[in-house]
Scaffold this motif. Structure first.
Motif, PDB file in Angstrom:
ATOM      1  N   ASN A   4       0.725  -1.115   0.023  1.00 11.49           N
ATOM      2  CA  ASN A   4       0.087   0.031  -0.030  1.00 11.49           C
ATOM      3  C   ASN A   4       0.768   1.292  -0.001  1.00 11.49           C
ATOM      4  OD1 ASN A   4      -2.288  -1.566   0.043  1.00 11.49           O
ATOM      5  ND2 ASN A   4      -2.190  -1.701   2.266  1.00 11.49           N
ATOM      6  N   TRP A   5       0.229   2.442  -0.453  1.00 12.16           N
ATOM      7  CA  TRP A   5       1.029   3.568  -0.592  1.00 12.16           C
ATOM      8  C   TRP A   5       1.162   4.060   1.012  1.00 12.16           C
ATOM      9  CZ3 TRP A   5       2.884   5.540  -4.683  1.00 12.16           C
ATOM     10  CH2 TRP A   5       2.614   4.883  -5.941  1.00 12.16           C
ATOM     11  N   GLN A   6       2.309   4.602   1.189  1.00  8.81           N
ATOM     12  CA  GLN A   6       2.856   5.314   2.415  1.00  8.81           C
ATOM     13  C   GLN A   6       2.973   6.581   2.436  1.00  8.81           C
ATOM     14  OE1 GLN A   6       5.535   2.587   4.280  1.00  8.81           O
ATOM     15  NE2 GLN A   6       4.322   0.972   4.282  1.00  8.81           N
ATOM     16  N   SER A   7       2.463   7.566   3.355  1.00 16.26           N
ATOM     17  CA  SER A   7       3.046   8.927   3.246  1.00 16.26           C
ATOM     18  C   SER A   7       4.480   8.933   3.978  1.00 16.26           C
ATOM     19  CB  SER A   7       2.048   9.755   4.082  1.00 16.26           C
ATOM     20  OG  SER A   7       0.810   9.462   3.701  1.00 16.26           O
ATOM     21  N   LEU A   8       5.228   9.932   3.657  1.00 17.91           N
ATOM     22  CA  LEU A   8       6.303  10.169   4.252  1.00 17.91           C
ATOM     23  C   LEU A   8       6.216  10.986   5.333  1.00 17.91           C
ATOM     24  CD1 LEU A   8       8.708  11.241   0.958  1.00 17.91           C
ATOM     25  CD2 LEU A   8       8.899   8.917   2.103  1.00 17.91           C
ATOM     26  N   PRO A   9       7.041  10.746   6.566  1.00 14.35           N
ATOM     27  CA  PRO A   9       6.869  11.472   7.775  1.00 14.35           C
ATOM     28  C   PRO A   9       7.192  12.838   7.461  1.00 14.35           C
ATOM     29  CG  PRO A   9       8.283   9.567   7.964  1.00 14.35           C
ATOM     30  CD  PRO A   9       8.117   9.708   6.571  1.00 14.35           C
ATOM     31  N   ASP A  10       8.337  13.132   6.832  1.00 14.65           N
ATOM     32  CA  ASP A  10       8.761  14.446   6.787  1.00 14.65           C
ATOM     33  C   ASP A  10       8.019  15.279   5.643  1.00 14.65           C
ATOM     34  OD1 ASP A  10      10.109  12.933   4.896  1.00 14.65           O
ATOM     35  OD2 ASP A  10      11.703  14.322   4.977  1.00 14.65           O
ATOM     36  N   ASN A  11       7.328  14.799   4.579  1.00 17.17           N
ATOM     37  CA  ASN A  11       6.587  15.300   3.822  1.00 17.17           C
ATOM     38  C   ASN A  11       5.497  14.587   3.250  1.00 17.17           C
ATOM     39  OD1 ASN A  11       5.729  16.706   1.375  1.00 17.17           O
ATOM     40  ND2 ASN A  11       7.704  16.546   0.410  1.00 17.17           N
ATOM     41  N   PRO A  12       4.111  15.037   4.194  1.00 17.67           N
ATOM     42  CA  PRO A  12       2.784  14.266   3.877  1.00 17.67           C
ATOM     43  C   PRO A  12       2.143  14.151   2.309  1.00 17.67           C
ATOM     44  CG  PRO A  12       2.502  16.189   5.342  1.00 17.67           C
ATOM     45  CD  PRO A  12       4.068  15.966   4.820  1.00 17.67           C
ATOM     46  N   ASP A  13       2.701  15.291   1.621  1.00 18.49           N
ATOM     47  CA  ASP A  13       2.301  15.387   0.236  1.00 18.49           C
ATOM     48  C   ASP A  13       2.663  14.076  -0.630  1.00 18.49           C
ATOM     49  OD1 ASP A  13       0.878  17.633   0.727  1.00 18.49           O
ATOM     50  OD2 ASP A  13       2.353  19.025  -0.103  1.00 18.49           O
ATOM     51  N   VAL A  14       3.763  13.456  -0.251  1.00 20.79           N
ATOM     52  CA  VAL A  14       4.442  12.665  -0.939  1.00 20.79           C
ATOM     53  C   VAL A  14       4.248  11.322  -0.378  1.00 20.79           C
ATOM     54  CG1 VAL A  14       6.744  11.381  -1.875  1.00 20.79           C
ATOM     55  CG2 VAL A  14       6.358  14.105  -1.695  1.00 20.79           C
ATOM     56  N   GLU A  15       3.566  10.178  -1.181  1.00 19.19           N
ATOM     57  CA  GLU A  15       3.393   8.876  -0.740  1.00 19.19           C
ATOM     58  C   GLU A  15       4.287   8.061  -1.786  1.00 19.19           C
ATOM     59  OE1 GLU A  15      -0.805   8.743  -2.147  1.00 19.19           O
ATOM     60  OE2 GLU A  15      -1.333   8.887  -0.211  1.00 19.19           O
ATOM     61  N   ILE A  16       4.870   6.898  -1.082  1.00 17.81           N
ATOM     62  CA  ILE A  16       5.695   5.821  -1.622  1.00 17.81           C
ATOM     63  C   ILE A  16       5.143   4.659  -1.684  1.00 17.81           C
ATOM     64  CG2 ILE A  16       7.854   7.583  -1.216  1.00 17.81           C
ATOM     65  CD1 ILE A  16       8.423   5.508   1.188  1.00 17.81           C
ATOM     66  N   LYS A  17       5.701   3.735  -2.619  1.00 21.45           N
ATOM     67  CA  LYS A  17       5.341   2.214  -2.585  1.00 21.45           C
ATOM     68  C   LYS A  17       6.448   1.416  -3.168  1.00 21.45           C
ATOM     69  CE  LYS A  17       1.547  -0.654  -4.769  1.00 21.45           C
ATOM     70  NZ  LYS A  17       0.474  -0.684  -5.318  1.00 21.45           N
ATOM     71  N   LEU A  18       6.683   0.388  -2.478  1.00 23.35           N
ATOM     72  CA  LEU A  18       7.722  -0.563  -3.001  1.00 23.35           C
ATOM     73  C   LEU A  18       7.250  -1.514  -3.807  1.00 23.35           C
ATOM     74  CD1 LEU A  18      10.887  -1.197  -2.744  1.00 23.35           C
ATOM     75  CD2 LEU A  18      10.458  -2.441  -0.594  1.00 23.35           C
ATOM     76  N   LEU A  19       7.803  -1.952  -4.583  1.00 18.18           N
ATOM     77  CA  LEU A  19       7.211  -2.892  -5.659  1.00 18.18           C
ATOM     78  C   LEU A  19       8.388  -3.775  -6.195  1.00 18.18           C
ATOM     79  CD1 LEU A  19       4.835  -3.679  -7.429  1.00 18.18           C
ATOM     80  CD2 LEU A  19       5.473  -2.098  -9.472  1.00 18.18           C
ATOM     81  N   GLU A  20       7.846  -4.882  -6.385  1.00 22.75           N
ATOM     82  CA  GLU A  20       9.037  -5.866  -6.934  1.00 22.75           C
ATOM     83  C   GLU A  20       8.352  -6.507  -7.991  1.00 22.75           C
ATOM     84  OE1 GLU A  20      11.470  -9.927  -5.950  1.00 22.75           O
ATOM     85  OE2 GLU A  20      10.405  -8.933  -4.459  1.00 22.75           O
ATOM     86  N   ARG A  21       9.328  -6.638  -9.091  1.00 22.20           N
ATOM     87  CA  ARG A  21       8.671  -7.032 -10.597  1.00 22.20           C
ATOM     88  C   ARG A  21       9.685  -7.741 -11.262  1.00 22.20           C
ATOM     89  NH1 ARG A  21       4.725  -3.537 -13.540  1.00 22.20           N
ATOM     90  NH2 ARG A  21       3.385  -4.287 -11.995  1.00 22.20           N
ATOM     91  N   ASP A  22       9.759  -9.022 -11.599  1.00 23.10           N
ATOM     92  CA  ASP A  22      10.623  -9.616 -12.306  1.00 23.10           C
ATOM     93  C   ASP A  22      12.222  -9.566 -11.678  1.00 23.10           C
ATOM     94  OD1 ASP A  22       9.105 -10.432 -14.266  1.00 23.10           O
ATOM     95  OD2 ASP A  22       9.397  -8.643 -15.450  1.00 23.10           O
TER      96      ASP A  22
END
Length: 88
Positions: A4-22
């Motif tokens: 799931n997308w997670q907000s950055l603690p120091d910048n709530p406008d930015v969301e990140i997601k780790l994805l593994e493919r191939d």
């Protein structure tokens, strides 16, 4: 691995997601300001293409551009100048 997308603690406008493919790991990032910027860029491209097509239409209507191949070349140049709109 988070899915799931997670907000950055120091910048709530930015969301990140780790994805593994191939076997490769990707870190995806998104933000509302970036979405707005990209929307504005697409809008500007769209207006530019519309203006250029109108200009080409005027050239053809006034008889300044009659040759079919030349008209197609002009359209091709417009498609190359704004590649996103040139896709089928």
């Amino acid at each position: 691995m988070p899915r799931n997308w997670q907000s950055l603690p120091d910048n709530p406008d930015v969301e990140i997601k780790l994805l593994e493919r191939d076997g490769l790991h990707y870190l995806l990032a998104r933000s509302q300001p970036r979405r707005e910027k990209e929307r504005a860029m697409r809008r500007r491209q769209h207006h530019g293409l519309a203006k250029a097509l109108k200009k080409l239409q005027t050239r053809v209507a006034r008889g300044r551009l009659k040759n079919r191949d030349k008209i197609l070349e002009a359209i091709g140049r417009l498609k190359n100048a704004i590649p996103r709109h040139g896709r089928s």
